[in-house]
Each structure stands twice: as structure tokens, then as C-alpha cells.
Design a protein around this motif. Sequence first.
Motif, short mmCIF file in Angstrom:
data_model
loop_
_atom_site.label_atom_id
_atom_site.label_comp_id
_atom_site.label_asym_id
_atom_site.label_seq_id
_atom_site.Cartn_x
_atom_site.Cartn_y
_atom_site.Cartn_z
N LYS A 220 0.91 -1.45 0.04
CA LYS A 220 0.15 -0.19 0.14
C LYS A 220 0.76 0.94 -0.15
O LYS A 220 1.92 1.48 0.78
CB LYS A 220 -0.89 0.07 1.30
N LEU A 222 -0.56 4.62 -0.67
CA LEU A 222 -1.29 5.81 -0.22
C LEU A 222 -2.19 5.41 1.21
O LEU A 222 -3.00 4.64 1.06
CB LEU A 222 -2.24 6.33 -1.04
N VAL A 223 -1.72 5.93 2.29
CA VAL A 223 -2.13 5.51 3.41
C VAL A 223 -2.91 6.81 3.98
O VAL A 223 -2.55 7.85 4.09
CB VAL A 223 -1.12 5.07 4.41
N ARG A 224 -4.19 6.54 4.59
CA ARG A 224 -5.03 7.42 5.32
C ARG A 224 -5.03 7.42 6.68
O ARG A 224 -5.29 6.47 7.33
CB ARG A 224 -6.36 7.35 4.69
N TYR A 255 -14.62 7.09 6.47
CA TYR A 255 -13.80 7.65 5.41
C TYR A 255 -12.47 6.81 4.97
O TYR A 255 -11.54 7.16 4.67
CB TYR A 255 -13.40 8.91 6.03
N ALA A 257 -10.28 5.30 6.87
CA ALA A 257 -9.08 5.52 7.37
C ALA A 257 -8.29 4.08 7.86
O ALA A 257 -8.80 3.35 8.02
CB ALA A 257 -9.36 6.34 8.75
N ASP A 258 -7.05 4.40 7.51
CA ASP A 258 -6.31 3.05 7.67
C ASP A 258 -5.75 2.79 8.99
O ASP A 258 -5.70 1.95 9.61
CB ASP A 258 -4.92 2.92 6.81
N PHE A 473 -7.76 14.16 8.92
CA PHE A 473 -7.42 13.15 7.97
C PHE A 473 -6.09 13.73 7.33
O PHE A 473 -5.85 14.89 7.19
CB PHE A 473 -8.44 13.01 7.03
N ASP A 475 -3.65 12.13 4.11
CA ASP A 475 -3.54 10.75 3.17
C ASP A 475 -1.71 11.30 3.10
O ASP A 475 -1.22 12.13 2.68
CB ASP A 475 -4.04 11.01 1.81
N ASP A 477 1.93 9.41 1.33
CA ASP A 477 2.23 8.57 0.31
C ASP A 477 3.64 8.23 0.63
O ASP A 477 4.51 8.78 0.67
CB ASP A 477 2.40 9.23 -1.16
#
Length: 508
Positions: A220, A222-224, A255, A257-258, A473, A475, A477
Motif C-alpha cells: 500500500k 497511499l495511507v489515510r 472515510y 482511514a487506515d 485526516f 493521506d 504517500d
Amino acid sequence: MENNTPLLNLRNIEPGDYDELAALMDLVFYDVGGAWPRMTIMDLIHQFPEGQICIEDSGKIIGAALTIKVDYNRLSLSHTYTDIITEQNVIQHQASGDAMYGLDVFVHPDYRGLRLGRRLYEARKEVCRDQNLKAILAGGRIPGYQRVAKELSVLEYIEKVKRREIHDPILSFQLSNDFDVKRIMKNYLPEDDKSCGYATLLEWDNVFYEEEVPLLESEKSLVRLGIVQWQMRPMLSLEDLMDQAEFFVTSLSNYQADFVLFPEFFNAPLMGLKTGQNSVEAIRFLSEFTEDIKQRFSQMAVTHNTNIIAGSMPILENGRLYNVSYLLHRDGCIDEQYKIHITPHEQRDWVMDGGEKIKVFNTDAGRIGILICYDVEFPELGRIMAEQDMQILFVPFWTDTKNGYLRVRLCAQARAIENECYVAIGGSVGNLPRVDNVDIQYAQSAVFSPSDIYFPHDATITEASPNTEMIIFADVDLDKLKFLNKEGSVTNLRHRRTDLYGPLNRSK
């Protein structure tokens, strides 16, 4: 253009179009060299025919878009026009490239106002999607800059164009077509006097791009991150506290979120459930709830499909009290990080002990570390984690005053820079009048990045309003960290002088 409605046709450019295409380029680009040689256009048609597009009106070419394939990792960095087209007019097309690079889009002056440029851009995007390419990149001239160069820096000019306070004939159009300015490139095209040699590096991301690797082997990128800026308020029961916590977990998971980060000692309101205790008795009473809260958070992580960093909570082990943060994975696994450095307040008023181990945790969204509040003020801990390839550092904190908060914030920002990682800090706000030693709070939760061209100009991705209950939040990368490590303006991890001070990888 005559008054008659044009009869438009969009198609790929063919070799026989050169004379007509060259005449149009001479008309539009008279100030920067005019048409390219026949050989250059023929090479484009031969090497990447799908990327060469024109619009004609009743058989006459009135607009065109010329494009090549490139390596995204290379051309998403700063470059010049000669990296794309050499001085001998040789196009640097890469057949195996994973992105498109827009060379030019041009429309006959008589046809401007018909949004033909937008059609050409949309056609490019379709090619990008059809060929499963990562993005479209472009070096964009800013021909309006010369008029105001004495009054505005190039950055100020671009910001005013973004805010539509100034119109630039090229940049304004590119922004309206969903391109983002990624960086400013100096001396991109030195002879471009109208742009004073500057250009913007623009990017349109293909959201349908699929990495060509097996799903189970993919990482992964892109991590939120979701951060809860938690309001301390009197609670009537454990259920009351957990209902509030689940509200935030549910909101953040909605939304996608990770990760969900709670603050240090977010469960402190439960100390108010029992009156008449001194400080030592109160914190030990609070520790009685820790195991139950941990298990409930673990269930939430699985149910809501998100990884939860449950702030920190006190735990009593063999007569000794510790401050522990739990990582509740969404697959049901549970990890823990003990606070290493105990503050004078925790030692004096709560008789706490510090932990002994530093860990970096593998998750389904990157390698992460956790440092609880005071621990982030010790650079050795972050460096030990960096040597274990940490990508995101989470810092649950509790501070009562702004100066205490600033110690955490400024040290967290330093950890992001020196360790080339993202850092998320989450704190609590509000008051607990009946709870001794946790009665006032000050926080402004935030997410920080390294400070380089790949990241926000102030190295702050997002931040909450001070002293207000809310969620934020960010995001992040993870691929950008790889670029930074290899090609950053500075590369802190690679430039360590371990011959002087040695490595710090001493996890136990």
C-alpha cells in the motif's frame, strides 16, 4: 473562423499532416521557436501514435496535442525541457514508461473560446486510462509572469493564479483541467522570456491506475491517517467512554482511514468515577479498566476495518505501573509499546516506571512506530526506529499548557525531518475539574512530513484547530519517502556519520 458552426473531428495525427501541423505550430509558438522539424514529428507518430491527437474543422487541423511516455519516478522530479527534447530535437520517448508527458497542446487563435483545448486534454486522459499509465505530467509555461515579475516572486504569482486573482493563459487552463502544480522548475526553457525561464511541473493522476503486481504482493502506498482530538469530559461509566470512542472510530472508518490515533490517557475521565482517592490510588484505579478497553478496541478494529492506536493507558504489572500504548490491528492482532521516558510528574505523583523496548510494527499499511508524548523529545528513539525502516510515527500525547504542547510538536517535526518519515500527533482538549493532575488540557493535533520538495512547503500535511474537539485526516504517500531517501535535497539517513557516532539499532 467563419460564422458557420464548425464541423469538428478528433483523430490521431498521421504522417501526411506534417505541413499543416507545422504551419499551426509556427503561428502559435512564434515566440519560442515555432514548429519542430519533420523528423521529430515523424518520430512521435512512429513511437507513440496513440499520443498524437488533433482536432480538425472540415478537414483543416485547428488544434493538436503531442505526448510521449516517460518514467514517472524520473520526470516527477525537477527537470528541464532538454530532458524531454534534446537540442537536436530528439524526443526522449520511453516505450516502457509508466506515465505520459504532455509536450504541447495548441489551438488556432481563431478557434479559441470553443474549449477545444479541453477536448484535447480529455482525449489525453482517455489514452492514459486505456494504457493503464500512472499519470500525465507536463512542464507548463507561465507566460503571464513577465508582466509582474518585478512585483511578485514566481511562487506568489502561481498562488495568485490558483486563487484566480491573476489569469495566466497556460497555467489557468491547466488548473481548470484537474492538473496540480507539483513543483516550480527554474531554467526549464531559458529562452522563454515571457515565463522568465520558469515552468510549473503539473500532474494529473490516473485514479484507475493498477499496479501490475499480484494483489497479495502489492504494498500500500497511499495511507489515510485519522486523528481524534479528544475532548476530556466527565464520564458516567466505562460504557459512556467507549460509546464516545466508537463514535469516532465509526466516523473515521466511514472515510476509509487506515489508522485511528487516540491521545495519551484518553481514558482519564474514568478516574472521576471514584472519589476521595489520592493521585497514586486514582491512577491505579484507572489501570483496572485497561484490559477491558484494550479488548473492546480490538473488536472495533476488526469490525470497522481499521488499525487503532489506543492512545495510552496505565497498566499494573507485578506491582509496577507502566504507561502503555496498544496497537489494535484490523486482523485482530494486538501489539504494545511501553512509554520509555517517564516525566517528573508521572514519577512523582503516580510512581510510574519506564519501559525497556523500542519496537517497529509491520501493518497492512506500512511500518509504524509509537512514541508516547515525552518519548518524542528524545531523538535517539526515533533514530532507532528509522534504522528499522519505520515509515509513520504515531505520537499520542497529553499536555496541559501551550509550552508543553510546543515541546511535543517541535520535536515531532524534527523527528519527521531527520528520520525521513511521517509523524502524526494526537492530543486531548477540555477540562476535568474533579480529576487531580489531569484537570486541564492543551492540544493541536497534526500530521507532519519531511521538509523537501515532495511534501507541503511548511512540512505540515494537516492540523486541527487548537483546543477544539474534532477529527482530522491526512493521506500520506509512502512512495515519496523512497524518492526522498534517494534523491532529496538532503538525505539525512544516507548521510549519517556512523564512523563518528555509530548506528543506534538497539531494539531488544
